[in-house]
Scaffold this motif. Structure first.
Motif, mmCIF file in Angstrom:
data_model
loop_
_atom_site.group_PDB
_atom_site.id
_atom_site.type_symbol
_atom_site.label_atom_id
_atom_site.label_comp_id
_atom_site.label_asym_id
_atom_site.label_seq_id
_atom_site.Cartn_x
_atom_site.Cartn_y
_atom_site.Cartn_z
ATOM 1 N N TYR A 36 -16.435 1.046 21.552
ATOM 2 C CA TYR A 36 -16.325 0.385 20.251
ATOM 3 C C TYR A 36 -17.436 -0.656 20.082
ATOM 4 N N PHE A 59 -13.581 -4.228 16.757
ATOM 5 C CA PHE A 59 -13.148 -3.377 15.650
ATOM 6 C C PHE A 59 -14.045 -3.544 14.420
ATOM 7 N N GLY A 84 -8.951 6.411 19.523
ATOM 8 C CA GLY A 84 -9.009 4.956 19.518
ATOM 9 C C GLY A 84 -7.669 4.267 19.376
ATOM 10 N N SER A 146 -10.819 0.868 13.584
ATOM 11 C CA SER A 146 -12.134 1.433 13.280
ATOM 12 C C SER A 146 -11.956 2.870 12.810
#
Length: 178
Positions: A36, A59, A84, A146
């Motif tokens: 991420y 995020f 995720g 995300s």
């Protein structure tokens, strides 16, 4: 609306919550967390005007739910990154032993979720919701996540699939299935 959003993003309380959730994410899934972070860094490298919502977040997006009695129906966040996690923080003043529980339908779990608590869940494929609270109580939430498209766009060299040749597009789709 921009002024309100800027005030929320610069508020120390939300910066701390975001940092706490990202730190927990790093502890429990260090490789995924790093993926991420690296993805957001790629966006910053490509576009210097790109800014993260919070200094220590992994995020890309955040949602502030400020209804007096925020309640969600059973759902999946199918546009989030499929492998995720998303971070959910419960806020407000309510008796968490009687309401505001987090329900993870696929796991057949009902979890007491007190105000100030945070959890990381794979919201893309795990059905979830929360229960109502009593009249006169308040429950809000703060969520970070995300979108899957951000990772795909990055993996595709910051290009859309529509801009690719037919062969390249088929290869990318095959790689994604694998």
């Amino acid at each position: 609306n921009q002024k309100i959003l800027d005030d929320l993003l610069s508020a120390k309380c939300f910066q701390r919550l975001s940092g706490h959730v990202s730190s927990a994410f790093s502890s429990w899934a260090p490789k995924l967390h790093q993926h991420y972070v690296d993805t957001l860094s790629e966006y910053q490298n490509q576009d210097p005007s790109f800014q993260k919502n919070f200094p220590r977040t992994a995020f890309a997006a955040a949602t502030f739910n400020f209804d007096e009695q925020t309640e969600t129906v059973e759902h999946q966040d199918y546009l989030n990154y499929i492998v995720g996690w998303c971070g959910i923080t419960s806020l407000g003043r309510f008796d968490y032993t009687k309401g505001g529980h987090l329900i993870l339908w696929d796991l057949k779990l009902v979890i007491e979720f007190p105000p100030g608590s945070s959890i990381l869940i794979p919201s893309c494929y795990l059905r979830h919701s929360n229960t109502s609270i009593a009249p006169g109580e308040t429950r809000q939430s703060f969520t970070e996540y995300s979108a899957g498209g951000l990772f795909r766009y990055n993996n595709d060299g910051m290009r859309t699939r529509e801009s690719m040749s037919v062969e390249e597009k088929l290869r990318k789709e095959s790689e994604a299935r694998e």
